[in-house]
Write an enzyme that holds these catalytic residues in place. Sequence first.
Site, PDB file in Angstrom:
ATOM      1  N   THR A  60      85.077  30.022  48.375  1.00  0.00           N
ATOM      2  CA  THR A  60      85.459  31.430  48.478  1.00  0.00           C
ATOM      3  C   THR A  60      86.792  31.746  47.814  1.00  0.00           C
ATOM      4  O   THR A  60      87.258  32.878  47.863  1.00  0.00           O
ATOM      5  CB  THR A  60      85.528  31.850  49.962  1.00  0.00           C
ATOM      6  OG1 THR A  60      86.471  31.012  50.639  1.00  0.00           O
ATOM      7  CG2 THR A  60      84.167  31.708  50.622  1.00  0.00           C
ATOM      8  N   GLY A  61      87.424  30.768  47.197  1.00  0.00           N
ATOM      9  CA  GLY A  61      88.681  31.011  46.503  1.00  0.00           C
ATOM     10  C   GLY A  61      88.491  31.882  45.273  1.00  0.00           C
ATOM     11  O   GLY A  61      87.378  32.039  44.755  1.00  0.00           O
ATOM     12  N   GLN A  63      89.427  31.518  42.036  1.00  0.00           N
ATOM     13  CA  GLN A  63      88.942  30.861  40.832  1.00  0.00           C
ATOM     14  C   GLN A  63      87.492  30.441  40.964  1.00  0.00           C
ATOM     15  O   GLN A  63      86.696  30.609  40.033  1.00  0.00           O
ATOM     16  CB  GLN A  63      89.815  29.649  40.503  1.00  0.00           C
ATOM     17  CG  GLN A  63      91.217  30.005  40.029  1.00  0.00           C
ATOM     18  CD  GLN A  63      92.011  28.782  39.615  1.00  0.00           C
ATOM     19  OE1 GLN A  63      91.703  27.662  40.038  1.00  0.00           O
ATOM     20  NE2 GLN A  63      93.024  28.973  38.794  1.00  0.00           N
ATOM     21  N   GLU A 140      94.409  19.832  38.212  1.00  0.00           N
ATOM     22  CA  GLU A 140      95.452  18.962  37.686  1.00  0.00           C
ATOM     23  C   GLU A 140      96.488  18.735  38.787  1.00  0.00           C
ATOM     24  O   GLU A 140      96.396  19.299  39.874  1.00  0.00           O
ATOM     25  CB  GLU A 140      96.105  19.581  36.447  1.00  0.00           C
ATOM     26  CG  GLU A 140      96.742  20.935  36.669  1.00  0.00           C
ATOM     27  CD  GLU A 140      97.348  21.484  35.388  1.00  0.00           C
ATOM     28  OE1 GLU A 140      97.655  20.687  34.479  1.00  0.00           O
ATOM     29  OE2 GLU A 140      97.505  22.713  35.300  1.00  0.00           O
ATOM     30  N   TYR A 203      86.798  22.246  23.264  1.00  0.00           N
ATOM     31  CA  TYR A 203      86.319  23.600  22.982  1.00  0.00           C
ATOM     32  C   TYR A 203      86.246  23.836  21.473  1.00  0.00           C
ATOM     33  O   TYR A 203      85.296  24.440  20.960  1.00  0.00           O
ATOM     34  CB  TYR A 203      87.235  24.660  23.608  1.00  0.00           C
ATOM     35  CG  TYR A 203      87.500  24.498  25.081  1.00  0.00           C
ATOM     36  CD1 TYR A 203      86.614  23.815  25.909  1.00  0.00           C
ATOM     37  CD2 TYR A 203      88.650  25.024  25.661  1.00  0.00           C
ATOM     38  CE1 TYR A 203      86.879  23.664  27.267  1.00  0.00           C
ATOM     39  CE2 TYR A 203      88.920  24.882  27.008  1.00  0.00           C
ATOM     40  CZ  TYR A 203      88.035  24.192  27.806  1.00  0.00           C
ATOM     41  OH  TYR A 203      88.312  24.043  29.141  1.00  0.00           O
ATOM     42  N   GLU A 253      92.848  10.339  22.537  1.00  0.00           N
ATOM     43  CA  GLU A 253      94.265  10.619  22.329  1.00  0.00           C
ATOM     44  C   GLU A 253      95.078   9.388  22.715  1.00  0.00           C
ATOM     45  O   GLU A 253      94.527   8.381  23.173  1.00  0.00           O
ATOM     46  CB  GLU A 253      94.709  11.839  23.134  1.00  0.00           C
ATOM     47  CG  GLU A 253      94.550  11.690  24.624  1.00  0.00           C
ATOM     48  CD  GLU A 253      94.821  12.966  25.416  1.00  0.00           C
ATOM     49  OE1 GLU A 253      95.268  12.854  26.569  1.00  0.00           O
ATOM     50  OE2 GLU A 253      94.572  14.062  24.885  1.00  0.00           O
ATOM     51  N   HIS A 296      99.379  15.978  28.939  1.00  0.00           N
ATOM     52  CA  HIS A 296      98.504  15.355  29.926  1.00  0.00           C
ATOM     53  C   HIS A 296      99.235  14.230  30.647  1.00  0.00           C
ATOM     54  O   HIS A 296     100.041  13.518  30.047  1.00  0.00           O
ATOM     55  CB  HIS A 296      97.262  14.755  29.248  1.00  0.00           C
ATOM     56  CG  HIS A 296      96.342  15.775  28.676  1.00  0.00           C
ATOM     57  ND1 HIS A 296      95.480  15.499  27.638  1.00  0.00           N
ATOM     58  CD2 HIS A 296      96.140  17.070  28.991  1.00  0.00           C
ATOM     59  CE1 HIS A 296      94.785  16.588  27.341  1.00  0.00           C
ATOM     60  NE2 HIS A 296      95.162  17.546  28.157  1.00  0.00           N
TER      61      HIS A 296
END
Length: 682
Positions: A60-61, A63, A140, A203, A253, A296
């Site tokens: 229900t948040g 986001q 994160e 993306y 990476e 990161h």
Amino acid sequence: MPTMTGLCSLTARAQRTPLLRGSTKQIKLFSSSSRHRDYADTLPNLKIGAHTRVLFQGFTGRQATANVKESLAWGTKIVGGVKPGVEGEHLGLPVFPSVKAAQERAKPDASAIYVPGNQTAKAIEEAIEAEIPLVVAVAEHVPLHDILRVHSILKTQSKTRLVGANCPGIISAIGKCRIGFQPLPCFAPGSIGIVAKSGTLSYETVASTTRAGLGQSLCISMGGDPLAGTNFVDALKIFEQDSDTEGIILVGELGGTAEMEAADWITEYRRRTANPKPIMALIGGLTAPYGRIMGHAGAWTAPGDPLPEEKYKALERAGAVMVHHPEKFGEGMKTLVSQSGIKRTGSSGSLGNQKRGLHTLRRVRPGSHQKIQARTLYIKQFQALDMLKEKGVHVNQGTESGSEFYLSLTIDRTGLSPTLIVSTSAGFEPSSTIRLPFAYTTGSFDAESHVITTTATNLRLPESAHEKLAKLIQVLWQIYKEKEAFTLEVRAHYDAGSIEVRGAHFGFDDAAYRSSGRQAEVHQLRNVSEEVPEEIEAEKDGIVYVKLEGEGSIGTLVNGAGLAMNTVDALALHGGHCANFLDTGGKATSETVRTSFRIITSDPRVKAIFVNIFGGLTRCDMIAEGIILAFKDLNLQVPVVVRLRGTNEELGQKMIAESGLPLHAFDSFEDAAQKAISLAAK
């Protein structure tokens, strides 16, 4: 809750392999009971699709609500969500009081965890206990020691697979199943499997394959944290067996060894397969300063880690076709897929108009591990030594001799556990170093344990030194767990029956404090007055800024850590010189753009600014408006090159072009890079 019986044990004997001083040796300490339950058995759970029933934790948040609406409209089969202790309805879907209740009544195949970083581990554990087949954690700033505990549990079972944390998630373009926050307009059903550490680079990769008419089959995000629930090799195994996947793209990476392990897998795959699927790859961070964290949490090179260019060359030798920018993936893969059965070799494994060779990049590994500043939470040496003295360790700072040894207690990214690194060289060179991974649930070390005896053997210490060595390592382990350390390194010396520590380098997990408020006393030791002022200013606004040394004349402004690394790399390969790395975060707002411009232009070296934004979660027209407003508010005097791709990219580019300001809008990265380089040279 699963038991801990399957975890590796310190007292278990390692495989009887002699130590070789000519190569790095990793000695794994497994208990025999670990064979009964294997986390690898959960690999098929990654093959999501139209059949997948998705549950939301944190349903229900704000986001999660927005994400559920988008995912439902796209076609994802969502069966409800969890709000602890509450039953009801949200968005026309049931709300369950617990994951266990949801599992019993809705039979979900996967759970999307949308809770803050400090609650993520608990949510994952609840999903493991309910035996949810696939768990996707997007948050994160999940504390490192929380995720170490999660992995110690995952190893004991064979029902639940984890993707993440700190990742966009996993998405089936063919099956219209989205578990995460990927920008849906970029995706199209197709035949390319993609696995990536970076969200923004993934993306760009997706958009490139969509433009080329290839589309995607399954896209898996490994995530940017140092301990990933699913890695490159896991994804490659899925893509190999997936009949929908005709080509594979890997986006890696700096940091860790996952790319090297992927290279080994690719080599073996191409050896045993008559007509292997074409594989392309990219490595971000080729020009990153050694040891600095690049956005990161896992994007930094630790002692003994391969450098990014080593990863690049390993993948190239394995047969992956390498590129230096993701916009090259689409047409490159289109060519490879059309050439069924083509034999690809490392010597020809590159595409694109590369301006400089990989060997010309200005990138060196420092001679001493003491020069590393991987995270902002390293404390002073005297403070680290004080911690050791408080626990009874003999310290003699400043004394030097040629018979010292080096210990590092850190994490093993492959074994997803703590590891002790033992070396007779200050730089932890592979030829003089061994790694000893062990279970996070380990209680103590004694003189007879395999870690101690193996360490003593490698260091050629007599049996009489075992007790002293055990005490030192036990103290390091206590500090590591009690203070939620990220890495502890010591320089020590043995003489006449005594071990004394002569130097120490201690780093602590920032997420434990940032998301959970833990370890405040450690963070109070930080002295920001000794750090780079621009980096501190950026940090206040959630921006990651790294000031680069040298003749940098191009300021960079990018949304997303992986894309920011790749932007600096690609500009360098085109002959440019960057003054900074700057990641605004996943979303670039007008305020973050304004702050970023102000910080960038405070550097007198900057003669031009390169803005590289992929509008995935944020529309390009909104970003363009923010850039124009910030440019006017700050009265910028340097030219700005803007490359906008993604949602509403044509409108954003038009707004930039018609602004009347010295802003230069581009679609192609190479065209934009050449313009920025030429403007910076004036």
